[in-house]
Design an enzyme around this catalytic site. Structure first.
Site, PDB file in Angstrom:
ATOM      1  N   ASN A   1      -5.852   2.897 -12.906  1.00 15.25           N
ATOM      2  CA  ASN A   1      -4.865   1.914 -12.456  1.00 15.25           C
ATOM      3  C   ASN A   1      -3.466   2.500 -12.602  1.00 15.25           C
ATOM      4  O   ASN A   1      -3.203   3.264 -13.536  1.00 15.25           O
ATOM      5  CB  ASN A   1      -4.960   0.641 -13.301  1.00 15.25           C
ATOM      6  CG  ASN A   1      -3.956  -0.416 -12.873  1.00 15.25           C
ATOM      7  OD1 ASN A   1      -3.794  -0.688 -11.679  1.00 15.25           O
ATOM      8  ND2 ASN A   1      -3.264  -1.024 -13.833  1.00 15.25           N
TER       9      ASN A   1
ATOM     10  N   HIS B   1       0.412   1.306 -13.247  1.00 12.63           N
ATOM     11  CA  HIS B   1       1.194   0.143 -13.678  1.00 12.63           C
ATOM     12  C   HIS B   1       2.676   0.536 -13.708  1.00 12.63           C
ATOM     13  O   HIS B   1       3.019   1.599 -14.227  1.00 12.63           O
ATOM     14  CB  HIS B   1       0.730  -0.326 -15.058  1.00 12.63           C
ATOM     15  CG  HIS B   1       1.450  -1.555 -15.504  1.00 12.63           C
ATOM     16  ND1 HIS B   1       1.151  -2.807 -14.988  1.00 12.63           N
ATOM     17  CD2 HIS B   1       2.489  -1.720 -16.349  1.00 12.63           C
ATOM     18  CE1 HIS B   1       1.984  -3.684 -15.518  1.00 12.63           C
ATOM     19  NE2 HIS B   1       2.794  -3.055 -16.348  1.00 12.63           N
TER      20      HIS B   1
ATOM     21  N   ASP C   1      -4.554  -3.686 -18.633  1.00  6.81           N
ATOM     22  CA  ASP C   1      -3.597  -2.603 -18.913  1.00  6.81           C
ATOM     23  C   ASP C   1      -3.812  -1.972 -20.293  1.00  6.81           C
ATOM     24  O   ASP C   1      -2.900  -1.346 -20.847  1.00  6.81           O
ATOM     25  CB  ASP C   1      -2.130  -3.088 -18.782  1.00  6.81           C
ATOM     26  CG  ASP C   1      -1.814  -3.535 -17.359  1.00  6.81           C
ATOM     27  OD1 ASP C   1      -2.336  -2.932 -16.411  1.00  6.81           O
ATOM     28  OD2 ASP C   1      -1.038  -4.499 -17.202  1.00  6.81           O
TER      29      ASP C   1
ATOM     30  N   ASN D   1       1.405   3.057  -2.606  1.00  9.90           N
ATOM     31  CA  ASN D   1       0.658   3.983  -3.472  1.00  9.90           C
ATOM     32  C   ASN D   1      -0.569   4.535  -2.755  1.00  9.90           C
ATOM     33  O   ASN D   1      -0.914   5.700  -2.922  1.00  9.90           O
ATOM     34  CB  ASN D   1       0.276   3.310  -4.789  1.00  9.90           C
ATOM     35  CG  ASN D   1       1.428   3.335  -5.779  1.00  9.90           C
ATOM     36  OD1 ASN D   1       1.784   4.387  -6.298  1.00  9.90           O
ATOM     37  ND2 ASN D   1       2.035   2.177  -5.994  1.00  9.90           N
TER      38      ASN D   1
ATOM     39  N   GLU E   1       5.696   6.566  -9.607  1.00 17.32           N
ATOM     40  CA  GLU E   1       4.355   6.170  -9.162  1.00 17.32           C
ATOM     41  C   GLU E   1       3.751   7.084  -8.109  1.00 17.32           C
ATOM     42  O   GLU E   1       2.599   7.503  -8.230  1.00 17.32           O
ATOM     43  CB  GLU E   1       4.397   4.738  -8.597  1.00 17.32           C
ATOM     44  CG  GLU E   1       4.782   3.713  -9.631  1.00 17.32           C
ATOM     45  CD  GLU E   1       4.630   2.292  -9.114  1.00 17.32           C
ATOM     46  OE1 GLU E   1       3.616   1.979  -8.483  1.00 17.32           O
ATOM     47  OE2 GLU E   1       5.547   1.494  -9.336  1.00 17.32           O
TER      48      GLU E   1
ATOM     49  N   GLY F   1       0.774  -1.234   0.000  1.00 22.36           N
ATOM     50  CA  GLY F   1       0.000   0.000   0.000  1.00 22.36           C
ATOM     51  C   GLY F   1       0.805   1.284   0.000  1.00 22.36           C
ATOM     52  O   GLY F   1       0.324   2.301   0.505  1.00 22.36           O
TER      53      GLY F   1
END
Ligand code: GAR
Length: 204
Positions: free
Chosen positions: A112, A114, A155, A18, A185, A16
């Site tokens: 999302n 990636h 994706d 992010n 990110e 976690g």
């Protein structure tokens, strides 16, 4: 007068970091058009659940097994999203593929992150450390991260933001993963969430 904010659910599976970047961005004002109302994990022992609870965010484990497989699992998630009146779903290290039936219900409302420059090293089987292992094995000199909308193709949805990160000669998958998180990110995801949240509140 209280300001209208987009109501966000974050779906997680692991550490976690992010999610933490999103929580921090809400506190610092980088995210001002949205607020995290719910965190859902498909993994009972995800540290992300602790991060959420430590910050006063409602956090729930949803078991695929106890809900009788993918259909029941997604049904349960949908119920929670409705209950919490969620406007925007953010997949932040969510290591589970959602069905086309699920994703088609929320067009341009699922984001999302990636850990590569899509279309490199993405799609089914490319997640977490595996992405960085593949980048190093291929010998690319630049990688990065991508935030995209989620559709029925893993994706494959519209790209919102990307950031490149250099690969260095001594990199291991773990070292590279950390650099991609720190340099790309944790910056890109809050930025993208603010962009889409801003669109949601101005549309309404
Ligand atoms: C992150 O690097 C994220 O981009 C990646 O997993 C890691 C989760 O870390 N996601 C994927 O690979 C999804 N295909 P976190 O739990 O610390 O945020």
């Amino acid at each position: 007068m209280t300001e209208k904010k987009a109501r966000i659910a974050v779906l997680v599976s692991g550490g976690g970091t992010n999610l933490q970047a999103l929580i921090d961005a809400c506190k610092s004002g980088i995210i001002r058009s949205g607020e995290i109302k719910l965190v859902i994990s498909n993994n009972a022992s995800a540290y992300a659940l602790t991060r959420a609870r430590d910050n006063g965010i409602h956090a729930v484990f949803v078991s695929r097994k106890k809900n009788g497989g993918q259909e029941g699992f997604e049904r349960k998630i949908k119920e929670l999203l409705e209950k919490y009146e969620i406007d925007l779903i953010v997949l932040a290290g969510f290591m589970s593929i959602l069905s086309a039936d699920f994703t088609s219900r929320y067009p341009r409302r699922i984001l999302n992150i990636h850990p590569s420059l899509i279309p490199s090293f993405c799609g089914e089987g490319f997640y977490g450390l595996k992405v960085h292992e593949a980048a190093l094995a291929r010998g690319v000199k630049v990688t990065g991260a991508t935030v995209h909308f989620v559709n029925e193709i893993p994706d494959g949805g519209e790209i919102l933001l990307q950031k490149a990160v250099a690969i260095l000669p001594a990199d291991t998958p773990e070292v590279l993963q950390k650099r991609v998180m720190e340099e790309a990110e944790w910056k890109l995801l809050p930025q993208a969430v603010e962009m889409v949240s801003g669109d949601i509140i101005t549309e309404e």
